[in-house]
Scaffold this motif. Sequence first.
Motif, PDB file in Angstrom:
ATOM      1  N   MET A 129     -27.989 -10.879  13.558  1.00  0.00           N
ATOM      2  CA  MET A 129     -27.499 -11.054  12.197  1.00  0.00           C
ATOM      3  C   MET A 129     -26.902 -12.458  12.072  1.00  0.00           C
ATOM      4  SD  MET A 129     -24.851  -8.641  10.242  1.00  0.00           S
ATOM      5  CE  MET A 129     -23.763  -9.295   9.083  1.00  0.00           C
ATOM      6  N   THR A 130     -27.297 -13.165  11.070  1.00  0.00           N
ATOM      7  CA  THR A 130     -26.799 -14.512  10.829  1.00  0.00           C
ATOM      8  C   THR A 130     -25.804 -14.485   9.682  1.00  0.00           C
ATOM      9  OG1 THR A 130     -28.919 -15.436  11.504  1.00  0.00           O
ATOM     10  CG2 THR A 130     -27.453 -16.862  10.241  1.00  0.00           C
ATOM     11  N   VAL A 131     -24.658 -15.119   9.921  1.00  0.00           N
ATOM     12  CA  VAL A 131     -23.628 -15.204   8.897  1.00  0.00           C
ATOM     13  C   VAL A 131     -23.528 -16.658   8.468  1.00  0.00           C
ATOM     14  CG1 VAL A 131     -21.195 -14.900   8.376  1.00  0.00           C
ATOM     15  CG2 VAL A 131     -22.367 -13.272   9.872  1.00  0.00           C
ATOM     16  N   VAL A 132     -23.603 -16.868   7.179  1.00  0.00           N
ATOM     17  CA  VAL A 132     -23.477 -18.213   6.636  1.00  0.00           C
ATOM     18  C   VAL A 132     -22.146 -18.307   5.907  1.00  0.00           C
ATOM     19  CG1 VAL A 132     -24.445 -19.905   5.035  1.00  0.00           C
ATOM     20  CG2 VAL A 132     -25.971 -18.419   6.366  1.00  0.00           C
ATOM     21  N   VAL A 133     -21.356 -19.268   6.319  1.00  0.00           N
ATOM     22  CA  VAL A 133     -20.080 -19.508   5.662  1.00  0.00           C
ATOM     23  C   VAL A 133     -20.205 -20.807   4.884  1.00  0.00           C
ATOM     24  CG1 VAL A 133     -17.622 -19.918   5.986  1.00  0.00           C
ATOM     25  CG2 VAL A 133     -18.827 -18.329   7.499  1.00  0.00           C
ATOM     26  N   GLN A 134     -19.906 -20.731   3.618  1.00  0.00           N
ATOM     27  CA  GLN A 134     -20.040 -21.908   2.771  1.00  0.00           C
ATOM     28  C   GLN A 134     -18.726 -22.113   2.024  1.00  0.00           C
ATOM     29  OE1 GLN A 134     -23.368 -21.678   0.145  1.00  0.00           O
ATOM     30  NE2 GLN A 134     -23.178 -23.790  -0.533  1.00  0.00           N
ATOM     31  N   ALA A 135     -18.298 -23.328   1.961  1.00  0.00           N
ATOM     32  CA  ALA A 135     -17.048 -23.636   1.276  1.00  0.00           C
ATOM     33  C   ALA A 135     -17.266 -24.790   0.312  1.00  0.00           C
ATOM     34  CB  ALA A 135     -15.974 -23.998   2.289  1.00  0.00           C
ATOM     35  N   TYR A 136     -16.444 -24.820  -0.684  1.00  0.00           N
ATOM     36  CA  TYR A 136     -16.487 -25.892  -1.664  1.00  0.00           C
ATOM     37  C   TYR A 136     -15.104 -26.512  -1.750  1.00  0.00           C
ATOM     38  CZ  TYR A 136     -20.826 -23.715  -3.187  1.00  0.00           C
ATOM     39  OH  TYR A 136     -22.086 -23.202  -3.224  1.00  0.00           O
ATOM     40  N   ARG A 137     -15.062 -27.782  -1.982  1.00  0.00           N
ATOM     41  CA  ARG A 137     -13.793 -28.464  -2.176  1.00  0.00           C
ATOM     42  C   ARG A 137     -13.852 -29.134  -3.548  1.00  0.00           C
ATOM     43  NH1 ARG A 137     -11.106 -32.269   2.241  1.00  0.00           N
ATOM     44  NH2 ARG A 137     -11.268 -30.271   3.292  1.00  0.00           N
ATOM     45  N   PHE A 138     -12.874 -28.803  -4.366  1.00  0.00           N
ATOM     46  CA  PHE A 138     -12.816 -29.369  -5.704  1.00  0.00           C
ATOM     47  C   PHE A 138     -11.595 -30.277  -5.807  1.00  0.00           C
ATOM     48  CE2 PHE A 138     -15.025 -25.348  -6.142  1.00  0.00           C
ATOM     49  CZ  PHE A 138     -16.129 -25.715  -6.882  1.00  0.00           C
ATOM     50  N   VAL A 139     -11.756 -31.377  -6.448  1.00  0.00           N
ATOM     51  CA  VAL A 139     -10.647 -32.284  -6.707  1.00  0.00           C
ATOM     52  C   VAL A 139     -10.366 -32.213  -8.204  1.00  0.00           C
ATOM     53  CG1 VAL A 139      -9.834 -34.654  -6.619  1.00  0.00           C
ATOM     54  CG2 VAL A 139     -11.341 -33.782  -4.826  1.00  0.00           C
ATOM     55  N   PRO A 140      -9.198 -31.711  -8.575  1.00  0.00           N
ATOM     56  CA  PRO A 140      -8.904 -31.612 -10.000  1.00  0.00           C
ATOM     57  C   PRO A 140      -8.702 -32.996 -10.619  1.00  0.00           C
ATOM     58  CG  PRO A 140      -6.987 -30.973  -8.716  1.00  0.00           C
ATOM     59  CD  PRO A 140      -8.103 -31.208  -7.751  1.00  0.00           C
ATOM     60  N   ASP A 141      -9.176 -33.144 -11.813  1.00  0.00           N
ATOM     61  CA  ASP A 141      -9.010 -34.388 -12.553  1.00  0.00           C
ATOM     62  C   ASP A 141      -7.878 -34.159 -13.557  1.00  0.00           C
ATOM     63  OD1 ASP A 141      -9.354 -36.927 -13.556  1.00  0.00           O
ATOM     64  OD2 ASP A 141     -11.067 -36.377 -14.822  1.00  0.00           O
ATOM     65  N   LEU A 142      -6.645 -34.320 -13.089  1.00  0.00           N
ATOM     66  CA  LEU A 142      -5.478 -33.995 -13.895  1.00  0.00           C
ATOM     67  C   LEU A 142      -5.006 -35.181 -14.704  1.00  0.00           C
ATOM     68  CD1 LEU A 142      -3.438 -32.109 -11.152  1.00  0.00           C
ATOM     69  CD2 LEU A 142      -4.938 -31.104 -12.867  1.00  0.00           C
ATOM     70  N   THR A 143      -4.477 -34.871 -15.865  1.00  0.00           N
ATOM     71  CA  THR A 143      -3.796 -35.900 -16.645  1.00  0.00           C
ATOM     72  C   THR A 143      -2.438 -36.149 -15.974  1.00  0.00           C
ATOM     73  OG1 THR A 143      -2.675 -34.338 -18.088  1.00  0.00           O
ATOM     74  CG2 THR A 143      -4.891 -35.048 -18.756  1.00  0.00           C
ATOM     75  N   PRO A 144      -1.786 -37.245 -16.286  1.00  0.00           N
ATOM     76  CA  PRO A 144      -0.464 -37.489 -15.690  1.00  0.00           C
ATOM     77  C   PRO A 144       0.538 -36.359 -15.963  1.00  0.00           C
ATOM     78  CG  PRO A 144      -1.296 -39.511 -16.629  1.00  0.00           C
ATOM     79  CD  PRO A 144      -2.258 -38.424 -17.032  1.00  0.00           C
ATOM     80  N   GLY A 145       0.492 -35.790 -17.140  1.00  0.00           N
ATOM     81  CA  GLY A 145       1.387 -34.673 -17.458  1.00  0.00           C
ATOM     82  C   GLY A 145       1.080 -33.435 -16.635  1.00  0.00           C
ATOM     83  N   GLN A 146      -0.205 -33.139 -16.470  1.00  0.00           N
ATOM     84  CA  GLN A 146      -0.593 -31.989 -15.653  1.00  0.00           C
ATOM     85  C   GLN A 146      -0.208 -32.202 -14.197  1.00  0.00           C
ATOM     86  OE1 GLN A 146      -4.749 -32.117 -16.641  1.00  0.00           O
ATOM     87  NE2 GLN A 146      -4.589 -30.331 -18.009  1.00  0.00           N
TER      88      GLN A 146
END
Length: 62
Positions: free
Chosen positions: A1-18
Amino acid sequence: MTVVVQAYRFVPDLTPGQERSVLAHAGAARVAYNWALARVKAVMDQRAAERTYGVPDVRFPR
């Protein structure tokens, strides 16, 4: 059995206030964590001192 682990990395594009809001929330969470950790340590230290005085452990019925 093969297990595939996949991950994503997101960089938020925040305003200065956020960004300020996110950092404020993270700081508040850290303050709360440090307060709780200090409280637990204080209780454990107090209990250790009580044991040296011969105070028995308190057992609560379940």
